[in-house]
Design a protein around this motif. Structure first.
Motif, PDB file in Angstrom:
ATOM      1  N   ALA A  30       0.707  -1.417  -0.152  1.00  0.00           N
ATOM      2  CA  ALA A  30      -0.025  -0.060   0.091  1.00  0.00           C
ATOM      3  C   ALA A  30       0.887   1.349   0.153  1.00  0.00           C
ATOM      4  N   THR A  31       1.918   1.145   0.819  1.00  0.00           N
ATOM      5  CA  THR A  31       2.949   2.329   0.733  1.00  0.00           C
ATOM      6  C   THR A  31       3.547   2.590  -0.436  1.00  0.00           C
TER       7      THR A  31
ATOM      8  N   GLU B 100       1.275   7.200  -6.354  1.00  0.00           N
ATOM      9  CA  GLU B 100       0.002   8.291  -6.563  1.00  0.00           C
ATOM     10  C   GLU B 100       0.322   9.532  -6.110  1.00  0.00           C
ATOM     11  N   ASP B 101       1.051   9.738  -5.194  1.00  0.00           N
ATOM     12  CA  ASP B 101       1.439  11.104  -4.847  1.00  0.00           C
ATOM     13  C   ASP B 101       2.283  11.777  -5.795  1.00  0.00           C
TER      14      ASP B 101
ATOM     15  N   CYS C 144       2.329   1.831  -3.425  1.00  0.00           N
ATOM     16  CA  CYS C 144       1.095   2.313  -4.343  1.00  0.00           C
ATOM     17  C   CYS C 144       0.679   3.814  -4.049  1.00  0.00           C
ATOM     18  N   ALA C 145       0.674   4.157  -2.879  1.00  0.00           N
ATOM     19  CA  ALA C 145       0.732   5.624  -2.410  1.00  0.00           C
ATOM     20  C   ALA C 145       1.518   6.406  -3.006  1.00  0.00           C
ATOM     21  N   ARG C 146       3.069   6.138  -2.498  1.00  0.00           N
ATOM     22  CA  ARG C 146       4.027   6.874  -3.260  1.00  0.00           C
ATOM     23  C   ARG C 146       3.931   7.017  -4.635  1.00  0.00           C
TER      24      ARG C 146
ATOM     25  N   ARG D   5      -7.718  -0.832  -3.265  1.00  0.00           N
ATOM     26  CA  ARG D   5      -7.410   0.835  -3.777  1.00  0.00           C
ATOM     27  C   ARG D   5      -7.981   1.305  -5.112  1.00  0.00           C
TER      28      ARG D   5
END
Length: 259
Positions: free
Chosen positions: A96-97, A103-104, A99-101, A136
């Motif tokens: 998840a981290t 996206e951000d 993926c978030a990196r 997600r």
């Protein structure tokens, strides 16, 4: 014409890799580039994507062996996964981290997902990955590149596939993911330009419609990189003026990876 997805691994890991990947995207040679979002250079590399996202897909190159904080060497990771001794919660949190990196830094979800050293197909990791992606991106799932192989592909690709590709393919299809079911491009990183051209021609000639071919280009060898010389060779061949003619000779068109 067969559609084959030519994907570059390791975007974000080093400026020489980033430069080669962007050069090939600008030339229309790549379907997509898989990004290492835990690499120190990822934020800067992400700023260079920009309008190129319309020309190629940008994906997540899931990493547990290179830049992840709790990274392990590949063989111990394989042993732990095969014996089901990995803790699922840290796996999901790390996926998840990453993926978030992505996206951000890019402002959008990954177009596809694969794995550095094919870790995304390993037992436990593959189920954690599917669960995170469904949570997600359930309404707009990314593609999955599967490290599948078939009889005749050679020992290395078949060994890689045996680590979990069939199980990942079954679950991915059951959950509604679009997939690239077979992966070509595995070799010993041991040939010159003529040898790589020959290998590339073979992969294209034996690919089925919808298969993927991976590459690892760089504009120069990186200090300490065991495949540094091969990266430079690959970039030179893929950027060559005869590339389009080689595609036409084998009836191949390079597909685009978008959800």
């Amino acid at each position: 014409m067969k559609t084959v997805y030519l994907t570059a691994d390791d975007y974000g890991c080093h400026p020489a890799v980033n430069a080669a990947v962007l050069d090939l995207i600008d030339a229309g040679r790549l379907s997509g580039a898989a990004c290492m979002t835990r690499a120190p250079g990822w934020p800067a590399a992400a700023t260079r994507i920009g309008a190129r996202h319309g020309a190629a897909g940008f994906g997540l190159h899931l990493d547990f062996t290179e830049f992840a904080p709790a990274r392990r060497s590949l063989w111990p990771l394989i042993a732990l996964s095969l014996s089901h001794r990995l803790d699922q919660m840290p796996l999901r949190d790390e996926i998840a981290t990453q993926c978030a990196r992505f996206e951000d830094a890019t402002g959008h979800a990954p177009d596809y997902v694969d794995g550095h050293q094919h870790v995304h197909q390993l037992p436990q990791i593959r189920d954690a990955l599917i669960d995170v992606l469904l949570t997600r991106y359930g309404s707009r799932l990314p593609w999955l590149r599967i490290s599948g192989a078939r009889a005749g592909d050679g020992f290395k690709p078949r060994f890689i596939a045996a680590l979990g590709a069939p199980a990942l393919l079954r679950r991915a299809r059951a959950e509604g993911f679009r997939v690239m079911p077979r992966l070509l491009g595995a070799y010993g990183f041991d040939c010159d330009a003529a040898g790589y051209r020959k290998r590339l021609a073979h992969w294209f000639a034996t690919a089925d419609d919808g298969d993927a071919v991976m590459c690892h280009p760089a504009t120069q060898a990186m200090p300490g990189d065991p495949i540094g010389r091969a990266r430079v060779v690959e970039h030179g061949v893929l950027a060559g003026s005869d590339f389009d003619d080689r595609l036409a000779a084998t009836g191949i068109q390079i597909g685009r990876l978008r959800p």
